[in-house]
Motif scaffolding. Structure first.
Motif, PDB file in Angstrom:
ATOM      1  N   MET A   1       0.824  -1.383   0.014  1.00 39.30           N
ATOM      2  CA  MET A   1      -0.010   0.013  -0.052  1.00 39.30           C
ATOM      3  C   MET A   1       0.847   1.176  -0.019  1.00 39.30           C
ATOM      4  SD  MET A   1      -3.002   1.315   2.782  1.00 39.30           S
ATOM      5  CE  MET A   1      -3.984  -0.237   2.703  1.00 39.30           C
ATOM      6  N   LYS A   2       2.084   1.096   0.391  1.00 40.14           N
ATOM      7  CA  LYS A   2       2.949   2.269   0.543  1.00 40.14           C
ATOM      8  C   LYS A   2       3.258   2.903  -0.898  1.00 40.14           C
ATOM      9  CE  LYS A   2       7.616   1.483   0.460  1.00 40.14           C
ATOM     10  NZ  LYS A   2       8.889   1.404   0.917  1.00 40.14           N
ATOM     11  N   GLU A   3       3.524   2.111  -1.998  1.00 45.18           N
ATOM     12  CA  GLU A   3       3.764   2.507  -3.345  1.00 45.18           C
ATOM     13  C   GLU A   3       2.712   3.158  -3.768  1.00 45.18           C
ATOM     14  OE1 GLU A   3       3.946  -0.804  -1.976  1.00 45.18           O
ATOM     15  OE2 GLU A   3       6.493  -0.696  -1.940  1.00 45.18           O
ATOM     16  N   ARG A   4       1.304   2.589  -3.549  1.00 44.85           N
ATOM     17  CA  ARG A   4       0.256   3.153  -4.029  1.00 44.85           C
ATOM     18  C   ARG A   4      -0.148   4.635  -3.405  1.00 44.85           C
ATOM     19  NH1 ARG A   4      -1.170  -2.184  -3.536  1.00 44.85           N
ATOM     20  NH2 ARG A   4      -2.097  -1.806  -1.738  1.00 44.85           N
ATOM     21  N   SER A  28       4.769  12.940  11.055  1.00 43.82           N
ATOM     22  CA  SER A  28       5.529  11.644  11.287  1.00 43.82           C
ATOM     23  C   SER A  28       4.922  10.598  10.963  1.00 43.82           C
ATOM     24  CB  SER A  28       6.041  11.759  12.757  1.00 43.82           C
ATOM     25  OG  SER A  28       4.861  11.863  13.738  1.00 43.82           O
ATOM     26  N   GLY A  29       3.634  10.228  11.062  1.00 47.40           N
ATOM     27  CA  GLY A  29       2.906   9.080  10.852  1.00 47.40           C
ATOM     28  C   GLY A  29       3.002   8.833   9.298  1.00 47.40           C
ATOM     29  N   ILE A  30       2.815  10.007   8.678  1.00 46.81           N
ATOM     30  CA  ILE A  30       2.932   9.790   7.157  1.00 46.81           C
ATOM     31  C   ILE A  30       4.386   9.330   6.896  1.00 46.81           C
ATOM     32  CG2 ILE A  30       2.892  10.862   4.701  1.00 46.81           C
ATOM     33  CD1 ILE A  30       0.322  10.769   5.958  1.00 46.81           C
ATOM     34  N   SER A  31       5.616   9.953   7.125  1.00 44.64           N
ATOM     35  CA  SER A  31       6.759   9.503   7.198  1.00 44.64           C
ATOM     36  C   SER A  31       7.021   8.249   7.587  1.00 44.64           C
ATOM     37  CB  SER A  31       7.583  10.564   8.038  1.00 44.64           C
ATOM     38  OG  SER A  31       9.017   9.926   7.987  1.00 44.64           O
ATOM     39  N   HIS A  32       6.505   7.595   8.458  1.00 43.76           N
ATOM     40  CA  HIS A  32       6.647   6.260   8.968  1.00 43.76           C
ATOM     41  C   HIS A  32       6.063   5.339   8.067  1.00 43.76           C
ATOM     42  CE1 HIS A  32       8.377   6.881  13.096  1.00 43.76           C
ATOM     43  NE2 HIS A  32       7.900   8.112  12.794  1.00 43.76           N
ATOM     44  N   SER A  35       8.180   5.291   4.723  1.00 37.92           N
ATOM     45  CA  SER A  35       9.506   4.803   4.993  1.00 37.92           C
ATOM     46  C   SER A  35       9.500   3.152   5.077  1.00 37.92           C
ATOM     47  CB  SER A  35      10.288   5.247   6.059  1.00 37.92           C
ATOM     48  OG  SER A  35       9.671   4.973   7.304  1.00 37.92           O
ATOM     49  N   GLY A  36       8.187   2.820   5.339  1.00 42.08           N
ATOM     50  CA  GLY A  36       7.903   1.433   5.349  1.00 42.08           C
ATOM     51  C   GLY A  36       8.162   0.877   6.871  1.00 42.08           C
ATOM     52  N   ARG A  37       8.219   1.896   7.957  1.00 40.50           N
ATOM     53  CA  ARG A  37       8.417   1.299   9.124  1.00 40.50           C
ATOM     54  C   ARG A  37       7.066   0.875   9.678  1.00 40.50           C
ATOM     55  NH1 ARG A  37       9.800   5.613  14.199  1.00 40.50           N
ATOM     56  NH2 ARG A  37       9.309   4.034  15.766  1.00 40.50           N
ATOM     57  N   ASN A  38       6.171   1.646   9.208  1.00 36.95           N
ATOM     58  CA  ASN A  38       4.573   1.382   9.896  1.00 36.95           C
ATOM     59  C   ASN A  38       3.611   1.030   8.696  1.00 36.95           C
ATOM     60  OD1 ASN A  38       5.607   2.023  12.199  1.00 36.95           O
ATOM     61  ND2 ASN A  38       4.387   3.793  12.557  1.00 36.95           N
ATOM     62  N   THR A  39       2.765   0.336   9.060  1.00 39.00           N
ATOM     63  CA  THR A  39       1.718   0.122   7.872  1.00 39.00           C
ATOM     64  C   THR A  39       0.555   1.045   8.106  1.00 39.00           C
ATOM     65  OG1 THR A  39       0.723  -1.655   8.995  1.00 39.00           O
ATOM     66  CG2 THR A  39       2.298  -1.994   7.551  1.00 39.00           C
ATOM     67  N   PRO A  40      -0.237   1.498   7.119  1.00 42.83           N
ATOM     68  CA  PRO A  40      -1.229   2.384   7.297  1.00 42.83           C
ATOM     69  C   PRO A  40      -2.419   1.604   8.219  1.00 42.83           C
ATOM     70  CG  PRO A  40      -0.883   2.240   5.110  1.00 42.83           C
ATOM     71  CD  PRO A  40      -0.171   1.224   5.678  1.00 42.83           C
ATOM     72  N   SER A  41      -3.105   2.285   9.349  1.00 38.18           N
ATOM     73  CA  SER A  41      -4.079   1.726   9.961  1.00 38.18           C
ATOM     74  C   SER A  41      -5.438   2.090   9.255  1.00 38.18           C
ATOM     75  CB  SER A  41      -4.352   2.573  11.288  1.00 38.18           C
ATOM     76  OG  SER A  41      -4.528   3.848  10.958  1.00 38.18           O
ATOM     77  N   LEU A  42      -6.420   1.158   9.833  1.00 30.92           N
ATOM     78  CA  LEU A  42      -7.752   1.587   9.323  1.00 30.92           C
ATOM     79  C   LEU A  42      -8.328   2.857   9.289  1.00 30.92           C
ATOM     80  CD1 LEU A  42     -10.449   0.513   7.917  1.00 30.92           C
ATOM     81  CD2 LEU A  42     -11.130  -0.240  10.537  1.00 30.92           C
ATOM     82  N   ASP A  43      -8.052   3.560  10.527  1.00 28.10           N
ATOM     83  CA  ASP A  43      -8.176   5.027  10.848  1.00 28.10           C
ATOM     84  C   ASP A  43      -7.556   5.776   9.609  1.00 28.10           C
ATOM     85  OD1 ASP A  43      -9.446   7.084  12.250  1.00 28.10           O
ATOM     86  OD2 ASP A  43      -7.283   7.535  12.711  1.00 28.10           O
ATOM     87  N   LEU A  61      -6.582  -0.251  -1.461  1.00 30.88           N
ATOM     88  CA  LEU A  61      -6.632  -1.301  -0.444  1.00 30.88           C
ATOM     89  C   LEU A  61      -5.827  -2.637  -1.294  1.00 30.88           C
ATOM     90  CD1 LEU A  61      -9.915  -1.082   1.414  1.00 30.88           C
ATOM     91  CD2 LEU A  61      -7.516  -0.473   2.271  1.00 30.88           C
ATOM     92  N   PHE A  62      -5.938  -2.761  -2.532  1.00 27.44           N
ATOM     93  CA  PHE A  62      -5.860  -3.971  -3.053  1.00 27.44           C
ATOM     94  C   PHE A  62      -4.880  -3.771  -4.351  1.00 27.44           C
ATOM     95  CE2 PHE A  62      -9.897  -4.729  -1.051  1.00 27.44           C
ATOM     96  CZ  PHE A  62      -9.426  -5.333  -0.043  1.00 27.44           C
ATOM     97  N   GLY A  63      -4.928  -2.601  -4.844  1.00 25.20           N
ATOM     98  CA  GLY A  63      -4.149  -2.262  -6.135  1.00 25.20           C
ATOM     99  C   GLY A  63      -4.628  -2.868  -7.552  1.00 25.20           C
TER     100      GLY A  63
END
Length: 145
Positions: A1-4, A28-32, A35-43, A61-63
């Motif tokens: 999802m990061k790439e999308r 910072s949430g967007i940055s994380h 960068s691949g550190r975190n995945t996007p939450s449902l929120d 969500l699915f590309g």
């Protein structure tokens, strides 16, 4: 999802900070996420889809499918420069510019471009400002001296 998300930001010509502000999350949430550190939450996904209602949830969500639910209306920047010269690019063209006399030299060397008035007197109107729109979606203003 990061790439999308990155593709969406590029498509919308937005920085991560602008995007964070628009959907109401910390930069910072967007940055994380980017960068691949975190995945996007449902929120996060819900905020993004709520703010950008034309964005396809299926794509995000699915590309699958297109990035947007429906094709957007063309803008001034979507029209090829060669189409704008003839005036054919815009439906309902009123022909307001049809009476303009375009200078043969560049704007730097010409200080006046006259537009004939309704009575045919060429001295009625003098060009005072030109807005230039570029392919990178930027613009500048030229004022003859």
């Amino acid at each position: 999802m990061k790439e999308r998300i990155l593709a969406f930001l590029q498509s919308e010509n937005k920085s991560a900070a602008q995007f964070a502000e628009e959907i109401g999350v910390q930069p910072s949430g967007i940055s994380h996420i980017l960068s691949g550190r975190n995945t996007p939450s449902l929120d996060f996904v819900v905020k993004m889809l709520h703010r950008y209602s034309s964005l396809s949830a299926e794509w995000l969500l699915f590309g699958r499918g297109a990035m947007y639910k429906y094709a957007s209306q063309p803008t001034l920047f979507d029209v090829a420069p060669s189409e704008t010269v003839s005036g054919e690019a815009f439906a309902g063209d009123t022909g307001l510019a049809s009476g303009l006399q375009y200078p043969s030299e560049s704007p730097e060397t010409s200080s006046e471009v006259k537009n004939p008035g309704s009575d045919g007197n060429e001295n009625d109107k003098i060009l005072t400002k030109v807005l230039l729109f570029y392919s990178d979606k930027s613009c500048s203003e030229y004022t003859p001296s």
